[in-house]
Write an enzyme that holds these catalytic residues in place. Structure first.
Site, PDB file in Angstrom:
ATOM      1  N   GLY A   1     -11.542  12.345  29.794  1.00  0.00           N
ATOM      2  CA  GLY A   1     -11.745  12.372  28.342  1.00  0.00           C
ATOM      3  C   GLY A   1     -13.199  12.499  27.925  1.00  0.00           C
ATOM      4  O   GLY A   1     -13.489  12.690  26.743  1.00  0.00           O
TER       5      GLY A   1
ATOM      6  N   LYS B   1      -8.632  -0.231 -10.641  1.00  0.00           N
ATOM      7  CA  LYS B   1      -7.817  -0.275  -9.415  1.00  0.00           C
ATOM      8  C   LYS B   1      -8.132  -1.530  -8.600  1.00  0.00           C
ATOM      9  O   LYS B   1      -9.269  -1.956  -8.526  1.00  0.00           O
ATOM     10  CB  LYS B   1      -8.141   0.989  -8.614  1.00  0.00           C
ATOM     11  CG  LYS B   1      -7.761   1.000  -7.167  1.00  0.00           C
ATOM     12  CD  LYS B   1      -8.131   2.328  -6.530  1.00  0.00           C
ATOM     13  CE  LYS B   1      -9.296   2.206  -5.562  1.00  0.00           C
ATOM     14  NZ  LYS B   1      -9.651   3.472  -4.919  1.00  0.00           N
TER      15      LYS B   1
ATOM     16  N   GLN C   1     -18.342   2.413   4.600  1.00  0.00           N
ATOM     17  CA  GLN C   1     -18.834   1.135   5.138  1.00  0.00           C
ATOM     18  C   GLN C   1     -20.352   1.098   4.966  1.00  0.00           C
ATOM     19  O   GLN C   1     -21.109   1.215   5.923  1.00  0.00           O
ATOM     20  CB  GLN C   1     -18.449   0.998   6.603  1.00  0.00           C
ATOM     21  CG  GLN C   1     -16.931   0.971   6.810  1.00  0.00           C
ATOM     22  CD  GLN C   1     -16.569   0.712   8.245  1.00  0.00           C
ATOM     23  OE1 GLN C   1     -17.127  -0.186   8.887  1.00  0.00           O
ATOM     24  NE2 GLN C   1     -15.648   1.489   8.770  1.00  0.00           N
TER      25      GLN C   1
ATOM     26  N   ARG D   1      -7.655  -2.924  -4.699  1.00  0.00           N
ATOM     27  CA  ARG D   1      -7.211  -2.561  -3.355  1.00  0.00           C
ATOM     28  C   ARG D   1      -6.708  -3.815  -2.659  1.00  0.00           C
ATOM     29  O   ARG D   1      -7.465  -4.730  -2.355  1.00  0.00           O
ATOM     30  CB  ARG D   1      -8.362  -1.917  -2.567  1.00  0.00           C
ATOM     31  CG  ARG D   1      -7.900  -1.294  -1.265  1.00  0.00           C
ATOM     32  CD  ARG D   1      -8.972  -0.455  -0.608  1.00  0.00           C
ATOM     33  NE  ARG D   1      -9.124   0.867  -1.180  1.00  0.00           N
ATOM     34  CZ  ARG D   1      -8.279   1.881  -0.954  1.00  0.00           C
ATOM     35  NH1 ARG D   1      -7.228   1.725  -0.170  1.00  0.00           N
ATOM     36  NH2 ARG D   1      -8.490   3.048  -1.514  1.00  0.00           N
TER      37      ARG D   1
ATOM     38  N   GLY E   1      -2.943   6.497  -2.125  1.00  0.00           N
ATOM     39  CA  GLY E   1      -2.549   5.397  -3.024  1.00  0.00           C
ATOM     40  C   GLY E   1      -3.288   5.418  -4.361  1.00  0.00           C
ATOM     41  O   GLY E   1      -2.673   5.254  -5.423  1.00  0.00           O
TER      42      GLY E   1
HETATM   43  C1  R5P Z   1     -12.944   4.718  -2.578  1.00  0.00           C
HETATM   44  O1  R5P Z   1     -13.827   4.101  -3.145  1.00  0.00           O
HETATM   45  C2  R5P Z   1     -12.904   6.208  -2.515  1.00  0.00           C
HETATM   46  O2  R5P Z   1     -13.705   6.797  -3.471  1.00  0.00           O
HETATM   47  C3  R5P Z   1     -11.459   6.701  -2.678  1.00  0.00           C
HETATM   48  O3  R5P Z   1     -11.004   6.332  -3.964  1.00  0.00           O
HETATM   49  C4  R5P Z   1     -10.552   6.093  -1.649  1.00  0.00           C
HETATM   50  O4  R5P Z   1     -11.093   6.277  -0.369  1.00  0.00           O
HETATM   51  C5  R5P Z   1      -9.172   6.717  -1.719  1.00  0.00           C
HETATM   52  O5  R5P Z   1      -8.385   6.080  -0.781  1.00  0.00           O
HETATM   53  P1  R5P Z   1      -6.801   6.134  -0.855  1.00  0.00           P
HETATM   54  O6  R5P Z   1      -6.392   7.579  -0.938  1.00  0.00           O
HETATM   55  O7  R5P Z   1      -6.388   5.471   0.419  1.00  0.00           O
HETATM   56  O8  R5P Z   1      -6.362   5.369  -2.068  1.00  0.00           O
END
Ligand code: R5P
Length: 324
Positions: A39, A204, A98, A206, A237
């Site tokens: 690999g 939103k 990150q 998370r 999402g």
């Molecule tokens: C997050 O801050 C990014 O700007 C995107 O909104 C996020 O990565 C989208 O992720 P997902 O499609 O999993 O909701």
């Protein structure tokens, strides 16, 4: 005399690299990239690169770590072959989310990756729509951060929608959404059309890396055509939940423009089944062959080509994303 230019492709998306080179009338530099039986990555540059200005095109899309390490190994091979300069062309820069220590005992991987790229031999980085502009500050080498906004703006204008609202799928994207709304307003003015383009925000939450809940909408979307703008669609999402809430709040329809289509797992199927009318993405990440339906690709290959040409000729590239 300027050193000759040579564009190389990693295996992340050789077709995209081909399109970039083709837009410049260049051929890709010959290089073999393969794997040893265990690999390990094996690279051999097959042309003389001594004194050349080299560009390595490699999106760090899935498989993220494979593509990232391969890019570093290619740059090491070039550096050891006495090139004049290496530009890492990373259409999609992974790990950019990150970018801070937002809880105890976590890494700042965006910074670690920046260190690794420079250490592997990158003299410059060319990328697009970094998750956060400040990631450029993690590098001590020049970073050119292109944006797909002008291409998306033309796409949205072609839809000829009246009563437009640009929505950010989260609070972090407000600046981007506002700037996109202003760009659309300018284009409308140029066409002799009037009409403000307002903007709204989805609040939103998370719950986990693959689960989000859209809580409320800040702004008025009643009776409006809504365009959501984001840098990344990963699980889908944010877009799916956001679009559903926008429709609940009276939006006539909702489309989305998103630069980097990671589309992990069943994201594409979720988008197809959602209340989104359409999703426009770019080709910074290759799509699976079966992705289609509501998802349409707007190519940014020629824009990357123009940026490579500008870097090579020491010309300004800011005109490529003017007004962003
Ligand atoms: C997050 O801050 C990014 O700007 C995107 O909104 C996020 O990565 C989208 O992720 P997902 O499609 O999993 O909701």
């Amino acid at each position: 005399m300027d050193p000759d230019r040579l564009i190389f492709a990693g295996s992340g998306d050789p077709e995209f690299a081909y399109r970039v080179a083709e837009s410049l009338g260049d051929k890709l530099g010959r290089m073999s990239v393969s794997r040893f039986p265990d690999g390990e990555v094996s690279v051999k540059v097959e042309v003389n690169v001594r004194g050349r200005d080299c560009f390595v095109i490699q999106p760090t899309c899935p498989p993220v770590n494979e593509n990232l390490l391969e890019l570093m190994i290619i740059m090491d091979a070039l550096r050891r072959s006495s090139v004049y300069r290496v530009t890492a062309v990373i259409p999609y820069y992974a790990y950019a989310r990150q970018d801070r220590k937002d809880q105890p005992r976590v890494p700042i991987t965006a910074k670690l990756v920046a260190n690794l790229l420079a250490r592997a031999g990158a003299d410059r980085v060319l990328t697009m729509d970094l998750h956060a502009g400040q990631v450029q500050g993690f590098f001590d080498i020049p970073v050119d951060n292109l944006t797909a906004a002008p291409i998306f703006a033309k796409t949205v204008m072609a839809l000829s929608l009246d009563g437009l609202v640009v929505a950010s799928p989260d609070v972090g994207g407000v600046k981007k959404a506002r700037s996109f709304a202003r760009r659309l307003e300018r284009l409308r003015e140029e066409k002799g059309e009037v009409g403000r383009v307002d903007f709204a925000v989805v609040d939103k939450h998370r719950k986990s890396p693959d689960e989000v809940a859209a809580l409320s909408i800040i702004g008025d979307v009643e009776g409006k055509h809504v365009v959501m703008i984001d840098d990344i669609v990963s699980t889908g999402g944010s877009l799916v939940e956001g679009a559903a809430l926008l429709r609940e709040q009276g939006a006539v329809d909702v489309v989305a423009v998103v630069t980097h289509p990671i589309l992990a797992g069943d994201a594409a199927a979720k988008i197809e089944a959602s209340s989104l009318e359409g999703l426009f993405v770019t080709d910074t990440i290759p799509l699976h062959e079966d992705v289609g339906g509501k998802i349409e690709v707007c190519s940014v290959a020629a824009l990357f080509g123009a940026a490579i040409d500008a870097i090579y000729r020491n010309r300004s590239i800011s005109k490529l994303f003017d007004g962003s």
